[in-house]
Structures are given as C-alpha cells and as structure tokens.
Design a protein around this motif. Structure first.
Motif, PDB file in Angstrom:
ATOM      1  N   ARG A 244      15.242  39.112  67.122  1.00  0.00           N
ATOM      2  CA  ARG A 244      14.196  38.192  67.583  1.00  0.00           C
ATOM      3  C   ARG A 244      14.776  36.860  68.039  1.00  0.00           C
ATOM      4  O   ARG A 244      14.344  36.281  69.037  1.00  0.00           O
ATOM      5  CB  ARG A 244      13.166  37.983  66.467  1.00  0.00           C
ATOM      6  N   GLU A 245      15.787  36.381  67.309  1.00  0.00           N
ATOM      7  CA  GLU A 245      16.373  35.089  67.694  1.00  0.00           C
ATOM      8  C   GLU A 245      17.047  35.155  69.061  1.00  0.00           C
ATOM      9  O   GLU A 245      17.160  34.137  69.759  1.00  0.00           O
ATOM     10  CB  GLU A 245      17.357  34.597  66.637  1.00  0.00           C
ATOM     11  N   ASP A 246      17.511  36.353  69.464  1.00  0.00           N
ATOM     12  CA  ASP A 246      18.097  36.501  70.795  1.00  0.00           C
ATOM     13  C   ASP A 246      17.054  36.231  71.871  1.00  0.00           C
ATOM     14  O   ASP A 246      17.355  35.621  72.908  1.00  0.00           O
ATOM     15  CB  ASP A 246      18.675  37.904  70.981  1.00  0.00           C
TER      16      ASP A 246
ATOM     17  N   HIS B  26      14.343  34.321  71.611  1.00  0.00           N
ATOM     18  CA  HIS B  26      14.068  32.876  71.649  1.00  0.00           C
ATOM     19  C   HIS B  26      15.185  32.139  72.399  1.00  0.00           C
ATOM     20  O   HIS B  26      14.918  31.237  73.199  1.00  0.00           O
ATOM     21  CB  HIS B  26      13.917  32.332  70.231  1.00  0.00           C
TER      22      HIS B  26
END
Length: 337
Positions: A290-292, A294
């Motif tokens: 998920r952080e990728d 963002h």
C-alpha cells in the motif's frame, strides 16, 4: 448497468457488452464507485485465458485497476463520502482476493469495493493517470526501489521496456542515476523510450540483445577486479521464456536479475553455471504494498514521474483495447474510460 462481461475462458470473442448487467449493491463495509477509468494489464489477459489453480466466479467483469467517484456508501463505512475521488488498491489485504478476478472489476459503469481498499485521489491527478498506477507502476516501484535498490552509475538493461511496467522501470532507473539500456521492438517505440530517459535502446527484432550488449559494453569476464569487467549490473526481466538464460549472459560478476513476472513463459531452460560462476543474484518481486501506491501518487503529483498512456478506449471497445495489449502494439498503459 453497462459492463464488459466474461462468461467463460477463451479469446477476446468471449467478452460480451451487456447493457443490463445487475447494478452492484454495497455491503455495510463497501462503497460503490462510478468508474471513470480502468487500465488493463497482462494479468487481465491471463484471467481471460485461464490460469492453473485459479477458478473464476463466472460471470466476471475483469479489470484490476480502477479509479472513480464514490456514489454510494455502506452503513458502517467511515471516512468516505459520496463525491470523493478515489483509486483502488486491487488487493483485498483483509479478506484476500483480487478485484477483477475474485470480484467484479473495472470494465463496467459501476464497481463495488470494500472501503479499506480505497486510496484518496488528489485533485491534480487525473482518473486515467490514477488507474494506470497500481498494478504496473506499483509492481515496478517495488521491484526497482524496495527489492532491486538501483544505484547511481549502474548499467541497467530493461527487457519489455515499452509496456506498462517497463516505462515505469525506465523512469525509475533514470531517477536513481543509472545508465538505462532499454529493449524495444520498433524504431517508434525506441524513440519514445529515449524521450523517457533511456540512454540506449536495443531493437531486439534486429539484434540479439546479448551480442548487442557485448559489442557496446563489453563481454563480462569472471575475474574479479578486472579493469574492463564488461556487461551490465542489472537486468530487469519479467518476460521469462527464451530471454532468461540470455539475461544471465550479459551480467558482470555480482550482477542481479530483477523479475516480477513471466509474460513469455514461466518455465524457461536454465543454466546454473552463470549463476555460480558470476555470483549472480536472482531477485524476485511480487506485486506492491500500500505504501508503494501512496509513494507513486506523490511522485506523479510532484511531476517526478510521468504516467505514460498509449491510448484511451471507450468501454464499448474494451475487448479491442485488451487485444492491442496482447499484440504488443502499445507503449505504456492501455486505459478504458
């Protein structure tokens, strides 16, 4: 609603454009999105053909990448409102499953999505650009940044450079300060890759890329500390097939192969001699976190990264859009609006 529906595996003629497919209804933790854009990936081709061990809940609406506007909110959804602009993380990280494979995807006017899969979309990022990001750019980001750790000054050879994953890899390698060598199938694609930052392009239909690398950058040697080691530091290979052993042959001692897929075949011949003799590293990368996503949105919003869209197609021509991807006629992403 209008939807492009797949009722059995096969070729593109198995898709039917239906005008009265049942509208999705939100569960208590879901939202309904009015789909503004959906991008296509090779995974959608594999879904249409059928994959060993994966049974689809026919009829199914494919399309992993979805961006749109919330038009309905389930009773227990918090933090999201009608009218919010969103892009979807295709992976259900709580219940498992993949949108466009285990649940209906983006090739329809509306799509039901669990609220925990939503990512807020900045006003400055278009729906089409947002839809192009999760699968292809997310995969490239994790492979090049988190796993591959491309370094300044490295020589990076990218196979399949003109596809959705490839155009992002070219940009990310260039942003890292590497020398980027891209493989392309035509002069037209070569020019577009150079405009994205590729320092060199090998036309693989004209030249064997192994011989081309040896001629331009020297043949790798096994002696450590050689003044002219030759070869490249990194090969990005998500094609597999008959390119796999060739990739090993262009790497210098300690070089690494980055792989996130096998569009040309997952069971290629192997030659272990290159792996031990040159002390090569084979690094696999699976999807994205998920952080990728963002981080990708931040990079696009700040204009560090360009979203390359080959063409936008109407929903009525979704099957033709997928065919253009399957026939490798594109540079960048194929988006259905």
């Amino acid at each position: 609603m209008k939807a492009l529906v797949l009722r059995e595996h096969g070729d593109n003629d198995k898709f039917t454009l239906e005008h009265d497919f049942p509208d999705p209804q939100p569960g208590e933790g879901d939202v309904i999105i009015a789909v503004k854009a959906a991008s296509l990936n090779y995974h959608d081709i594999f879904t249409r053909r059928g994959m060993p061990g994966i049974n689809l809940p026919f009829p199914i609406i494919i399309g992993l990448d979805v961006a749109g506007e919330i038009i309905s909110v389930g009773s227990k959804v918090q933090g999201w409102n009608i009218g919010d602009r969103v892009v979807v993380d295709p992976i259900d990280r709580i219940n498992g499953g993949l949108i466009g494979e285990t649940t209906h995807g983006g090739l329809a006017e509306r799509c039901r999505v669990p609220a925990h899969q939503l990512i807020r979309l900045p006003d400055s990022v278009s729906y089409a650009d947002a839809a192009a990001l999760p699968v292809a750019y997310g995969t490239a980001w994790r492979m090049m940044q988190s796993i591959g750790r491309i370094q300044p000054g490295e020589k990076v050879l990218i196979l399949g450079a003109s596809g959705g994953v490839g155009v992002c890899c070219v940009q990310l390698a260039k942003l890292a300060g590497a020398t980027v060598i891209a493989c392309a199938g035509s002069e037209q694609k070569a020019e577009r890759l150079k405009a994205l930052g590729a320092d060199d392009v090998i036309l693989y239909q004209n030249d064997d890329f192994v011989k081309a690398v040896w001629q331009r950058y020297g043949k790798p040697v096994r002696r450590r500390g050689s003044a002219e080691p030759g070869g490249v530091d990194v090969v990005v290979n998500f094609t597999g097939g008959d390119t796999w052993v060739k990739s090993l042959r262009v790497l210098r001692v300690g070089g690494r192969v980055l792989t996130c897929g096998a569009t040309a075949g997952f069971n290629p011949p192997e030659d272990l001699r290159y792996i031990w003799t040159y002390e090569l590293q084979i690094l696999g990368s699976n999807g994205w976190e998920r952080e990728d996503l963002h981080a990708l949105l931040d990079a696009v919003e700040s204009q560090q990264l360009k979203v390359i869209i080959d063409r936008q197609w109407p929903l009525e021509q979704g099957a033709q859009a997928l065919a253009s991807l399957e026939q490798r006629q594109v540079v960048g992403k194929v988006v259905v609006v």
